[in-house]
Motif scaffolding. Structure first.
Motif, PDB file in Angstrom:
ATOM      1  N   UNK A 178       0.846  -1.211  -0.146  1.00 20.65           N
ATOM      2  CA  UNK A 178      -0.055  -0.153   0.112  1.00 20.65           C
ATOM      3  C   UNK A 178       0.515   1.114   0.082  1.00 20.65           C
ATOM      4  N   UNK A 179       2.045   1.215   0.669  1.00 22.07           N
ATOM      5  CA  UNK A 179       2.891   2.240   0.835  1.00 22.07           C
ATOM      6  C   UNK A 179       3.462   2.620  -0.428  1.00 22.07           C
ATOM      7  N   UNK A 180       3.928   1.646  -0.998  1.00 27.87           N
ATOM      8  CA  UNK A 180       4.746   1.605  -2.148  1.00 27.87           C
ATOM      9  C   UNK A 180       3.854   2.168  -3.510  1.00 27.87           C
ATOM     10  N   UNK A 181       2.752   1.843  -3.363  1.00 27.94           N
ATOM     11  CA  UNK A 181       1.496   2.140  -4.321  1.00 27.94           C
ATOM     12  C   UNK A 181       1.258   3.490  -4.322  1.00 27.94           C
ATOM     13  N   UNK A 182       0.983   4.002  -3.139  1.00 23.80           N
ATOM     14  CA  UNK A 182       0.902   5.334  -2.705  1.00 23.80           C
ATOM     15  C   UNK A 182       2.089   6.378  -2.897  1.00 23.80           C
ATOM     16  N   UNK A 183       3.065   5.622  -2.848  1.00 19.92           N
ATOM     17  CA  UNK A 183       4.229   6.636  -3.004  1.00 19.92           C
ATOM     18  C   UNK A 183       4.445   6.783  -4.368  1.00 19.92           C
ATOM     19  N   UNK A 184       3.858   6.009  -5.275  1.00 14.32           N
ATOM     20  CA  UNK A 184       4.097   6.043  -6.724  1.00 14.32           C
ATOM     21  C   UNK A 184       2.972   6.807  -7.307  1.00 14.32           C
ATOM     22  N   UNK A 185       1.590   6.601  -7.140  1.00 16.13           N
ATOM     23  CA  UNK A 185       0.311   7.156  -7.495  1.00 16.13           C
ATOM     24  C   UNK A 185      -0.460   8.342  -7.088  1.00 16.13           C
ATOM     25  N   UNK A 186      -0.006   8.322  -5.761  1.00 13.91           N
ATOM     26  CA  UNK A 186      -0.750   9.659  -4.922  1.00 13.91           C
ATOM     27  C   UNK A 186      -0.187  10.876  -5.528  1.00 13.91           C
ATOM     28  N   UNK A 189       2.935  15.770  -3.957  1.00  6.47           N
ATOM     29  CA  UNK A 189       3.207  16.446  -2.676  1.00  6.47           C
ATOM     30  C   UNK A 189       2.967  15.238  -1.454  1.00  6.47           C
ATOM     31  N   UNK A 190       2.313  14.111  -1.637  1.00  3.33           N
ATOM     32  CA  UNK A 190       1.904  13.070  -0.680  1.00  3.33           C
ATOM     33  C   UNK A 190       2.881  12.007  -0.900  1.00  3.33           C
ATOM     34  N   UNK A 191       3.591  11.776  -1.972  1.00  6.27           N
ATOM     35  CA  UNK A 191       4.385  10.578  -2.100  1.00  6.27           C
ATOM     36  C   UNK A 191       5.550  10.404  -1.072  1.00  6.27           C
ATOM     37  N   UNK A 192       6.126  11.585  -0.626  1.00  7.66           N
ATOM     38  CA  UNK A 192       7.369  11.372   0.178  1.00  7.66           C
ATOM     39  C   UNK A 192       6.980  10.913   1.459  1.00  7.66           C
ATOM     40  N   UNK A 193       5.829  11.278   1.870  1.00 13.95           N
ATOM     41  CA  UNK A 193       5.080  10.563   3.247  1.00 13.95           C
ATOM     42  C   UNK A 193       4.743   9.134   3.344  1.00 13.95           C
TER      43      UNK A 193
END
Length: 408
Positions: A178-186, A189-193
């Motif tokens: 989940x974190x990798x997916x959001x780090x790619x597609x969010x 500005x939200x990806x670093x978190x």
């Protein structure tokens, strides 16, 4: 420049009418229209425009044909990876080693990492991976239906990588996926978190492992580090970054090819029956699925000097994406490239990258795909798309299938 590589002046209004924007001169890899018309846009680009331009943020180029992608990918001195593979990189996003480095640092790391993902080493994982394929199928086969991505496709790559290569517990795999997916597609500005969670988790794991007795695995090698060209040992943050990069590649990419292959077989009965009756065809079919459904849409480089690609001048500091997905559909090197032909004799593609940075995990990915198709068709030879559903996708520098509902 050959005639075939010449940029064709586009009918801008036609492009806007079809795709909502001028995809040749005003491209945006994160545009929902690109996601919606993905294959049509790639085919238009590779046929008519060897280098497209984006004006988003600081702007960037994307090379779309096979010749241009190979030129950029094989010339790390002119096209550096050290400033990252993502256009308009968000503030605070850590770099991933060795992907975002050049020789000699890149060479030092790949020299010690490569043996752990070589064909000979990966072949030893086959029995475990096939067991895991069947374990996952066991969970839903009696129901007569499944949501393939969440119940199988997002789990097997992580299981295969964590159990066999890293020795990381699979208990927290869903959180990492989940974190990798959001780090790619969010939103950028939200990806670093989201990526920070991955760095924190794997950094803690590496810290624990470095103080334990060696297990003779890849994590031991990463924890020990390498010596850089200046004689200094790689700093701890680089070692954590290596572990994150390998994990990112291990769980973020294979799922799309896997789900797309199963979707194709669910909707193409002739191909499905051919593989059921002739399992020796699966290896070649997998290579075609990798070509047609590349999970890495494009990765970037930074020009270290003024140069040109396919007749397009580029300046020092310009950012250039290597359009792996488009180049795998180049009609100059692949006959009838938009057709999925599981009997294709020679499958030339760039799905795993080219040059120094070619995907280190390609052998493992191929094994996962072969095992999935083979074992799935043994257990579930007749299946289709659940009525009233269709898969949905998300596209940026990577492409993913978000859901795939099957009945059998």
């Amino acid at each position: 420049m050959t005639q075939e590589q010449t940029r064709i002046t586009p009918d801008v209004e036609s492009l806007k009418g079809r795709f909502g924007r001028d995809m040749f001169n005003d491209f945006d890899i994160d545009d929902p229209k690109f996601n919606e018309h993905f294959f049509d846009i790639l085919d238009e680009m590779v046929a008519k425009c060897p280098v497209v331009r984006s004006n988003v943020g600081n702007g960037y180029w994307m090379v779309t044909n096979q010749e241009g992608v190979r030129k950029v990918g094989q010339d790390w001195r002119t096209f550096s990876s050290a400033k990252g593979y993502m256009p308009n990189r968000p503030e605070g996003l850590p770099y991933l080693m060795p992907e975002e480095s050049d020789p000699p640092k890149h060479t030092a790391w790949r020299k010690v990492l490569n043996p752990y993902l070589s064909p000979t080493t990966v072949a030893r994982y086959e029995d475990q991976i096939r067991t895991d394929v069947n374990t996952l199928i066991d969970r839903f086969i009696d129901k007569g239906e499944c949501e393939f991505v969440s119940e199988f496709g997002s789990k097997l790559p992580g299981w295969a990588f964590f159990k066999n290569v890293l020795g990381v517990p699979i208990d927290d795999l869903d959180m990492l996926v989940n974190s990798v997916e959001k780090g790619t597609f969010a939103p950028p500005e939200e990806r670093p978190g989201h990526m920070a969670k991955v760095f924190e988790y794997l950094g803690e794991y590496l810290e624990i492992r470095k103080d334990q007795p060696p297990r003779g695995d890849l994590v031991d090698v990463i924890a020990a580090g390498v010596e850089y060209d200046d004689g200094q040992p790689a700093p701890w943050e680089d070692r954590v970054s290596i572990l994150v990069d390998l994990t990112f590649g291990g769980i973020a990419t294979t799922t799309y090819v896997m789900a797309s292959a199963i979707h194709h077989l669910a909707t193409h009965q002739d191909d499905r029956e051919a593989l059921v009756d002739n399992p020796d065809m699966i290896e070649r079919a997998v290579e075609e699925f990798v070509r047609v459904f590349p999970p890495v849409v494009a990765l970037g480089r930074t020009c270290t000097r003024d140069t040109e690609v396919a007749g397009t001048p580029m300046k020092e500091g310009d950012f250039v994406l290597l359009g792996y997905s488009a180049a795998s559909r180049d009609p100059r090197v692949v006959e009838n490239p938009s057709k999925i032909d599981i009997t294709r004799q020679a499958v030339l593609h760039t799905a795993f990258g080219v040059g120094q940075h070619r995907c280190i995990g390609s052998n493992l990915a191929r094994l996962e795909l072969r095992a999935t198709v083979d074992e799935w068709l043994k257990r579930i030879p007749d299946f289709g798309i659940k009525p009233g559903t269709q898969p949905s996708y998300e596209t940026g520098i990577l492409r993913t299938m978000k859901d795939l509902h099957l009945v059998f």
